[in-house]
Design a protein around this motif. Structure first.
Motif, PDB file in Angstrom:
ATOM      1  N   LEU A  74     -28.506  19.168  55.323  1.00 54.07           N
ATOM      2  CA  LEU A  74     -27.451  18.453  54.821  1.00 54.07           C
ATOM      3  C   LEU A  74     -27.896  17.195  54.029  1.00 54.07           C
ATOM      4  CD1 LEU A  74     -25.056  18.393  57.965  1.00 54.07           C
ATOM      5  CD2 LEU A  74     -24.771  19.611  56.027  1.00 54.07           C
ATOM      6  N   ALA A  75     -29.214  16.817  54.001  1.00 54.00           N
ATOM      7  CA  ALA A  75     -29.741  15.883  53.385  1.00 54.00           C
ATOM      8  C   ALA A  75     -31.196  15.921  53.184  1.00 54.00           C
ATOM      9  CB  ALA A  75     -29.461  14.392  54.428  1.00 54.00           C
ATOM     10  N   GLU A  76     -31.424  14.748  52.253  1.00 56.90           N
ATOM     11  CA  GLU A  76     -33.180  15.159  51.900  1.00 56.90           C
ATOM     12  C   GLU A  76     -33.396  13.934  51.360  1.00 56.90           C
ATOM     13  OE1 GLU A  76     -34.030  17.459  48.501  1.00 56.90           O
ATOM     14  OE2 GLU A  76     -32.302  16.595  47.477  1.00 56.90           O
ATOM     15  N   LYS A  77     -34.718  13.483  51.654  1.00 51.97           N
ATOM     16  CA  LYS A  77     -35.282  12.224  51.246  1.00 51.97           C
ATOM     17  C   LYS A  77     -35.790  12.113  49.747  1.00 51.97           C
ATOM     18  CE  LYS A  77     -37.068  10.631  55.505  1.00 51.97           C
ATOM     19  NZ  LYS A  77     -38.447  10.260  56.307  1.00 51.97           N
ATOM     20  N   VAL A  78     -35.154  11.359  48.857  1.00 48.24           N
ATOM     21  CA  VAL A  78     -35.588  11.289  47.696  1.00 48.24           C
ATOM     22  C   VAL A  78     -36.474   9.939  47.184  1.00 48.24           C
ATOM     23  CG1 VAL A  78     -33.586  12.688  46.803  1.00 48.24           C
ATOM     24  CG2 VAL A  78     -33.473  10.155  47.036  1.00 48.24           C
ATOM     25  N   PHE A  79     -37.246  10.373  46.227  1.00 51.15           N
ATOM     26  CA  PHE A  79     -38.041   9.157  45.727  1.00 51.15           C
ATOM     27  C   PHE A  79     -37.421   8.550  44.506  1.00 51.15           C
ATOM     28  CE2 PHE A  79     -41.423   7.841  42.632  1.00 51.15           C
ATOM     29  CZ  PHE A  79     -41.864   6.676  43.469  1.00 51.15           C
ATOM     30  N   ILE A  80     -37.111   7.215  44.092  1.00 50.21           N
ATOM     31  CA  ILE A  80     -37.087   6.644  42.960  1.00 50.21           C
ATOM     32  C   ILE A  80     -37.905   5.626  42.898  1.00 50.21           C
ATOM     33  CG2 ILE A  80     -35.072   5.331  41.900  1.00 50.21           C
ATOM     34  CD1 ILE A  80     -33.065   6.506  43.821  1.00 50.21           C
ATOM     35  N   LYS A  81     -38.388   5.694  41.450  1.00 49.10           N
ATOM     36  CA  LYS A  81     -39.523   4.755  41.047  1.00 49.10           C
ATOM     37  C   LYS A  81     -38.974   3.322  41.251  1.00 49.10           C
ATOM     38  CE  LYS A  81     -42.554   3.997  37.283  1.00 49.10           C
ATOM     39  NZ  LYS A  81     -43.170   4.444  35.916  1.00 49.10           N
ATOM     40  N   GLY A  82     -39.866   2.682  41.818  1.00 47.89           N
ATOM     41  CA  GLY A  82     -39.684   1.207  41.899  1.00 47.89           C
ATOM     42  C   GLY A  82     -38.965   0.692  43.444  1.00 47.89           C
ATOM     43  N   VAL A  83     -38.694   2.026  44.167  1.00 46.81           N
ATOM     44  CA  VAL A  83     -37.899   1.591  45.259  1.00 46.81           C
ATOM     45  C   VAL A  83     -38.951   2.066  46.350  1.00 46.81           C
ATOM     46  CG1 VAL A  83     -36.097   2.220  46.769  1.00 46.81           C
ATOM     47  CG2 VAL A  83     -35.555   1.969  44.590  1.00 46.81           C
ATOM     48  N   ARG A  84     -39.251   1.164  47.300  1.00 48.32           N
ATOM     49  CA  ARG A  84     -40.134   1.327  48.318  1.00 48.32           C
ATOM     50  C   ARG A  84     -39.744   2.045  49.738  1.00 48.32           C
ATOM     51  NH1 ARG A  84     -44.008  -4.022  48.648  1.00 48.32           N
ATOM     52  NH2 ARG A  84     -45.567  -2.167  49.604  1.00 48.32           N
ATOM     53  N   LYS A  85     -38.407   1.945  49.862  1.00 48.04           N
ATOM     54  CA  LYS A  85     -37.833   2.372  51.077  1.00 48.04           C
ATOM     55  C   LYS A  85     -37.491   3.836  50.946  1.00 48.04           C
ATOM     56  CE  LYS A  85     -36.452  -2.187  52.521  1.00 48.04           C
ATOM     57  NZ  LYS A  85     -35.336  -2.990  52.920  1.00 48.04           N
ATOM     58  N   ASP A  86     -37.462   4.575  52.040  1.00 44.58           N
ATOM     59  CA  ASP A  86     -36.790   6.051  51.968  1.00 44.58           C
ATOM     60  C   ASP A  86     -35.531   5.885  51.566  1.00 44.58           C
ATOM     61  OD1 ASP A  86     -39.347   7.299  52.869  1.00 44.58           O
ATOM     62  OD2 ASP A  86     -38.617   7.277  54.960  1.00 44.58           O
ATOM     63  N   LEU A  87     -34.944   6.787  50.662  1.00 42.23           N
ATOM     64  CA  LEU A  87     -33.675   7.088  50.182  1.00 42.23           C
ATOM     65  C   LEU A  87     -33.224   8.427  50.777  1.00 42.23           C
ATOM     66  CD1 LEU A  87     -33.976   5.432  46.647  1.00 42.23           C
ATOM     67  CD2 LEU A  87     -32.530   4.565  48.535  1.00 42.23           C
ATOM     68  N   ILE A  88     -32.085   8.543  51.152  1.00 42.67           N
ATOM     69  CA  ILE A  88     -31.409   9.548  51.702  1.00 42.67           C
ATOM     70  C   ILE A  88     -30.239  10.033  50.851  1.00 42.67           C
ATOM     71  CG2 ILE A  88     -30.381  10.596  53.724  1.00 42.67           C
ATOM     72  CD1 ILE A  88     -33.287   9.247  54.170  1.00 42.67           C
ATOM     73  N   LYS A  89     -30.275  11.305  50.469  1.00 42.34           N
ATOM     74  CA  LYS A  89     -29.559  11.902  49.355  1.00 42.34           C
ATOM     75  C   LYS A  89     -28.646  13.102  50.228  1.00 42.34           C
ATOM     76  CE  LYS A  89     -29.529  14.552  45.657  1.00 42.34           C
ATOM     77  NZ  LYS A  89     -30.275  15.451  44.584  1.00 42.34           N
ATOM     78  N   VAL A  90     -27.355  13.181  49.919  1.00 46.03           N
ATOM     79  CA  VAL A  90     -26.585  14.538  50.389  1.00 46.03           C
ATOM     80  C   VAL A  90     -26.302  15.196  49.234  1.00 46.03           C
ATOM     81  CG1 VAL A  90     -26.053  13.458  52.552  1.00 46.03           C
ATOM     82  CG2 VAL A  90     -24.477  13.234  50.588  1.00 46.03           C
ATOM     83  N   GLU A  91     -25.948  16.597  49.220  1.00 46.51           N
ATOM     84  CA  GLU A  91     -25.505  17.424  48.447  1.00 46.51           C
ATOM     85  C   GLU A  91     -23.855  17.373  48.285  1.00 46.51           C
ATOM     86  OE1 GLU A  91     -25.127  19.754  45.598  1.00 46.51           O
ATOM     87  OE2 GLU A  91     -26.853  19.975  46.691  1.00 46.51           O
ATOM     88  N   ASN A  92     -23.442  16.696  47.162  1.00 43.90           N
ATOM     89  CA  ASN A  92     -22.243  16.490  46.899  1.00 43.90           C
ATOM     90  C   ASN A  92     -21.190  17.885  46.564  1.00 43.90           C
ATOM     91  OD1 ASN A  92     -22.009  13.835  47.565  1.00 43.90           O
ATOM     92  ND2 ASN A  92     -22.921  13.342  45.501  1.00 43.90           N
ATOM     93  N   ASP A  93     -21.779  18.875  46.814  1.00 45.69           N
ATOM     94  CA  ASP A  93     -21.199  20.275  46.355  1.00 45.69           C
ATOM     95  C   ASP A  93     -20.554  20.790  47.810  1.00 45.69           C
ATOM     96  OD1 ASP A  93     -20.419  22.945  46.147  1.00 45.69           O
ATOM     97  OD2 ASP A  93     -22.224  23.049  44.734  1.00 45.69           O
ATOM     98  N   TYR A  94     -19.400  20.648  48.059  1.00 41.85           N
ATOM     99  CA  TYR A  94     -18.877  21.286  49.261  1.00 41.85           C
ATOM    100  C   TYR A  94     -19.219  22.762  49.588  1.00 41.85           C
ATOM    101  CZ  TYR A  94     -16.118  17.159  49.366  1.00 41.85           C
ATOM    102  OH  TYR A  94     -15.695  15.689  49.448  1.00 41.85           O
ATOM    103  N   TYR A  95     -19.369  23.663  48.571  1.00 42.63           N
ATOM    104  CA  TYR A  95     -19.538  24.884  48.944  1.00 42.63           C
ATOM    105  C   TYR A  95     -21.262  25.031  49.535  1.00 42.63           C
ATOM    106  CZ  TYR A  95     -15.612  25.788  45.918  1.00 42.63           C
ATOM    107  OH  TYR A  95     -14.495  25.968  45.356  1.00 42.63           O
TER     108      TYR A  95
END
Length: 180
Positions: A74-95
């Motif tokens: 349901l979620a995954e950790k993502v990396f964004i350059k310059g951000v040192r903390k873990d970021l959590i993203k979810v799929e916005n596709d209900y299907y």
């Protein structure tokens, strides 16, 4: 009359609760559903700190919830350059969310059931090999073996159904509703 920001916040909370209810129907906790809803409405990945604050829970508990969400796809950790903390993203596709929830629960069920069925099957085979069975006991053993075979066939069918969903083949037969 209540001010507009408060009205919008109440509506957002209702949307998050509805998402939590929907996720709960798949056997997933409402807490996971609420976190999923919060990230979904935010549209951007969020840190554990942001999620902890939004949910009013400790970072340790939030970390457990996020780990569960990752295990459920349901979620995954993502990396964004310059951000040192873990970021959590979810799929916005209900299907895709439906498919992740549907398949995660069935995979767990299949895994547990297969282990149990194989163990029972082996015990029955061992009994048969010990011999000394009269006709009645042999018939009972045969019935149980047939039942377990039917159950394993069913579990294999569910596995194929999961593949049907995960491959996207389902959408050829039941198309997504596209925004126009």
């Amino acid at each position: 009359m209540e001010n507009l920001p408060n009205q919008i916040e109440k509506l957002e909370n209702q949307v998050v609760e509805k998402i939590a209810d929907n996720v709960y129907t798949f056997g997933v906790s409402k807490t996971v559903g609420r976190v999923f809803g919060i990230i979904s409405l935010n549209r951007d990945p969020m840190t554990l700190e942001q999620l902890s604050e939004a949910m009013g829970m400790s970072k340790m508990r939030m970390s457990q919830v996020v780990r569960e969400m990752i295990e459920l796809n349901l979620a995954e950790k993502v990396f964004i350059k310059g951000v040192r903390k873990d970021l959590i993203k979810v799929e916005n596709d209900y299907y895709q969310t439906f498919i992740a929830l549907f398949t995660a629960n069935w995979r767990k069920t299949i895994s547990k059931s297969r282990l149990h069925e194989h163990s029972l099957y082996q015990k029955l085979i061992d009994l048969r090999e010990e011999g000394a069975l009269n006709k009645e006991l042999e018939a009972q053993l045969d019935n149980l073996l047939k039942e377990i075979k039917g159950s394993l066939d069913y579990l294999n069918w569910i596995s194929r159904l999961i593949e049907f969903f995960e491959s996207g083949e389902i959408f050829k037969h039941v198309p997504k509703v596209e925004d126009k």
